[in-house]
Design a protein around this motif. Structure first.
Motif, PDB file in Angstrom:
ATOM      1  N   ALA A  82      -2.711  -3.638   3.892  1.00  8.16           N
ATOM      2  CA  ALA A  82      -1.259  -3.500   3.860  1.00  8.16           C
ATOM      3  C   ALA A  82      -0.514  -4.648   4.524  1.00  8.16           C
ATOM      4  O   ALA A  82      -0.670  -4.900   5.709  1.00  8.16           O
ATOM      5  CB  ALA A  82      -0.849  -2.182   4.504  1.00  8.16           C
TER       6      ALA A  82
ATOM      7  N   VAL B  13       0.848  -1.200   0.000  1.00  5.00           N
ATOM      8  CA  VAL B  13       0.000   0.000   0.000  1.00  5.00           C
ATOM      9  C   VAL B  13       0.876   1.240   0.000  1.00  5.00           C
ATOM     10  O   VAL B  13       1.814   1.350   0.809  1.00  5.00           O
ATOM     11  CB  VAL B  13      -0.949   0.009   1.212  1.00  5.00           C
ATOM     12  CG1 VAL B  13      -1.720   1.330   1.266  1.00  5.00           C
ATOM     13  CG2 VAL B  13      -1.922  -1.162   1.127  1.00  5.00           C
TER      14      VAL B  13
ATOM     15  N   PHE C 269       0.718   5.004   0.883  1.00  2.41           N
ATOM     16  CA  PHE C 269      -0.145   5.857   1.706  1.00  2.41           C
ATOM     17  C   PHE C 269       0.439   7.254   1.815  1.00  2.41           C
ATOM     18  O   PHE C 269       1.655   7.435   1.932  1.00  2.41           O
ATOM     19  CB  PHE C 269      -0.296   5.252   3.108  1.00  2.41           C
ATOM     20  CG  PHE C 269      -1.047   6.131   4.063  1.00  2.41           C
ATOM     21  CD1 PHE C 269      -2.431   6.198   4.033  1.00  2.41           C
ATOM     22  CD2 PHE C 269      -0.371   6.907   4.998  1.00  2.41           C
ATOM     23  CE1 PHE C 269      -3.134   7.014   4.909  1.00  2.41           C
ATOM     24  CE2 PHE C 269      -1.058   7.728   5.883  1.00  2.41           C
ATOM     25  CZ  PHE C 269      -2.444   7.778   5.830  1.00  2.41           C
TER      26      PHE C 269
ATOM     27  N   THR D 281      -4.769   2.737  14.359  1.00  4.07           N
ATOM     28  CA  THR D 281      -4.199   2.926  13.027  1.00  4.07           C
ATOM     29  C   THR D 281      -3.817   4.375  12.769  1.00  4.07           C
ATOM     30  O   THR D 281      -2.743   4.662  12.225  1.00  4.07           O
ATOM     31  CB  THR D 281      -5.205   2.464  11.956  1.00  4.07           C
ATOM     32  OG1 THR D 281      -5.527   1.096  12.187  1.00  4.07           O
ATOM     33  CG2 THR D 281      -4.610   2.593  10.566  1.00  4.07           C
TER      34      THR D 281
ATOM     35  N   TYR E  59       4.181  -4.058   7.968  1.00  2.00           N
ATOM     36  CA  TYR E  59       3.293  -3.058   8.558  1.00  2.00           C
ATOM     37  C   TYR E  59       2.654  -3.572   9.849  1.00  2.00           C
ATOM     38  O   TYR E  59       2.509  -2.819  10.818  1.00  2.00           O
ATOM     39  CB  TYR E  59       2.203  -2.650   7.569  1.00  2.00           C
ATOM     40  CG  TYR E  59       1.138  -1.794   8.220  1.00  2.00           C
ATOM     41  CD1 TYR E  59       1.435  -0.509   8.637  1.00  2.00           C
ATOM     42  CD2 TYR E  59      -0.144  -2.302   8.449  1.00  2.00           C
ATOM     43  CE1 TYR E  59       0.475   0.273   9.277  1.00  2.00           C
ATOM     44  CE2 TYR E  59      -1.107  -1.522   9.079  1.00  2.00           C
ATOM     45  CZ  TYR E  59      -0.791  -0.237   9.492  1.00  2.00           C
ATOM     46  OH  TYR E  59      -1.737   0.523  10.123  1.00  2.00           O
TER      47      TYR E  59
ATOM     48  N   VAL F   3      -5.494   1.026   4.553  1.00  2.00           N
ATOM     49  CA  VAL F   3      -4.204   0.531   5.036  1.00  2.00           C
ATOM     50  C   VAL F   3      -4.419  -0.643   5.977  1.00  2.00           C
ATOM     51  O   VAL F   3      -3.781  -1.695   5.859  1.00  2.00           O
ATOM     52  CB  VAL F   3      -3.418   1.652   5.756  1.00  2.00           C
ATOM     53  CG1 VAL F   3      -2.119   1.099   6.343  1.00  2.00           C
ATOM     54  CG2 VAL F   3      -3.115   2.791   4.793  1.00  2.00           C
ATOM     55  N   GLU F   4      -5.339  -0.480   6.911  1.00  2.00           N
ATOM     56  CA  GLU F   4      -5.609  -1.528   7.895  1.00  2.00           C
ATOM     57  C   GLU F   4      -6.112  -2.798   7.232  1.00  2.00           C
ATOM     58  O   GLU F   4      -5.784  -3.915   7.657  1.00  2.00           O
ATOM     59  CB  GLU F   4      -6.637  -1.021   8.911  1.00  2.00           C
ATOM     60  CG  GLU F   4      -6.748  -1.856  10.167  1.00  2.00           C
ATOM     61  CD  GLU F   4      -5.522  -1.739  11.067  1.00  2.00           C
ATOM     62  OE1 GLU F   4      -5.459  -2.504  12.039  1.00  2.00           O
ATOM     63  OE2 GLU F   4      -4.639  -0.904  10.807  1.00  2.00           O
TER      64      GLU F   4
ATOM     65  N   LEU G  62      -0.138   5.813  11.650  1.00  2.00           N
ATOM     66  CA  LEU G  62       0.125   6.466  10.369  1.00  2.00           C
ATOM     67  C   LEU G  62       0.581   7.907  10.553  1.00  2.00           C
ATOM     68  O   LEU G  62       1.426   8.401   9.799  1.00  2.00           O
ATOM     69  CB  LEU G  62      -1.120   6.399   9.493  1.00  2.00           C
ATOM     70  CG  LEU G  62      -1.527   4.981   9.065  1.00  2.00           C
ATOM     71  CD1 LEU G  62      -2.828   5.011   8.274  1.00  2.00           C
ATOM     72  CD2 LEU G  62      -0.430   4.311   8.252  1.00  2.00           C
TER      73      LEU G  62
ATOM     74  N   LEU H 248       4.098  -1.278   3.593  1.00  2.00           N
ATOM     75  CA  LEU H 248       3.567   0.073   3.477  1.00  2.00           C
ATOM     76  C   LEU H 248       4.662   1.032   3.035  1.00  2.00           C
ATOM     77  O   LEU H 248       5.758   1.054   3.604  1.00  2.00           O
ATOM     78  CB  LEU H 248       3.014   0.523   4.835  1.00  2.00           C
ATOM     79  CG  LEU H 248       2.343   1.900   4.886  1.00  2.00           C
ATOM     80  CD1 LEU H 248       1.042   1.887   4.097  1.00  2.00           C
ATOM     81  CD2 LEU H 248       2.080   2.293   6.347  1.00  2.00           C
TER      82      LEU H 248
END
Length: 253
Positions: free
Chosen positions: A209, A33, A35, A236, A226, A205-206, A240, A212
């Motif tokens: 991923a 992913v 991000f 999360t 990740y 993402v959660e 991030l 990441l």
């Protein structure tokens, strides 16, 4: 393995942007992913990887195949890279049927009269995604979630060695996003194709991923595991936020 070393300067509208990333990620670990905030360089990275934008310099290597190397003058055309690209707005042809949109991925442009065998294969792909009953509909006649699945069917039908998804849920309402995250993850697992996804949504993402790449201001830092990084934070968003700060500090150094 995917290796990306990209340098690209863009100027316009009185401002300039520089993409300067250098990292490698394992596609065998699971979905990768990208991000970061809008305008941080994620989509530009994807376009360079897909062969839609040519960097000023650098190197792209996918599974030991060199797609781009500025020092050796190598630039593989997009059509020869065997990548499935699912665009943010899905980019379906509004004048073509759902079936023709899917078949287009391998029809060589003969969308009006694809080979019978190709047509049958495209229909089978639609059946796998629960869309066969919509084969003769136009994209404007189906729902947002159905259009997303048609776009995914087209990307998978191209027989890619890597699937690229650019903000696949951004055009959907929140409730539909939640349902389709699980559905998309399941379909991609069934296909057995490595996945690289762009998002600025922590929930994506959660959900996806394994590795990441966090982007900020044209720079990126990769976190290979990740899940291991995430365990050090309460939630999360806190995780991030901390990772974005690290990339920002690196950018300013």
């Amino acid at each position: 393995m995917l290796e990306l070393r990209l340098f690209l300067e863009l100027a316009g509208g009185g401002s300039a942007f520089c993409l300067d990333v250098d990292y490698a990620v394992s596609l065998q670990r699971g979905p990768v992913v990208l991000f970061g905030a809008s305008g941080s360089g994620k989509s530009l990275t994807l376009q360079c990887l897909a062969g839609l934008v040519r960097p000023d310099g650098g190197r792209i290597v996918l599974q030991d195949d060199v797609l781009f190397d500025s020092s050796q003058g190598i630039w593989l055309p997009a059509r020869d890279r065997r990548l499935g690209y699912m665009f943010q707005e899905y980019a379906l042809f509004p004048h073509l049927s759902v079936l023709a949109n899917v078949a287009y991925a391998r029809s060589g442009g003969r969308v009006w009269r694809p080979d019978p065998e190709l047509r049958d294969e495209a229909l089978q792909m639609l059946e796998r995604l629960g869309l066969a009953h919509l084969a003769e509909r136009k994209p404007g006649e189906i729902s947002g979630g159905q259009r997303q699945r048609v776009a995914l069917a087209r990307a998978l039908f191209s027989r890619p060695r890597l699937l690229l998804l650019d903000e696949p849920f951004s055009a959907l309402d929140p409730l539909l996003r939640e349902r389709l995250r699980g559905e998309l993850a399941e379909r991609v697992r069934e296909a057995g194709i490595p996945l690289l996804m762009i998002t600025h949504d922590p929930l994506d993402v959660e959900a996806f991923a394994a590795s990441l790449a966090v982007y900020a201001g044209g720079r990126a830092k990769v976190f290979d595991d990740y899940a291991a990084v995430r365990r050090g934070f309460a939630d999360t968003r806190a995780c991030l936020t901390s990772l974005l700060e690290r990339v920002g500090e690196r950018q300013g150094s």
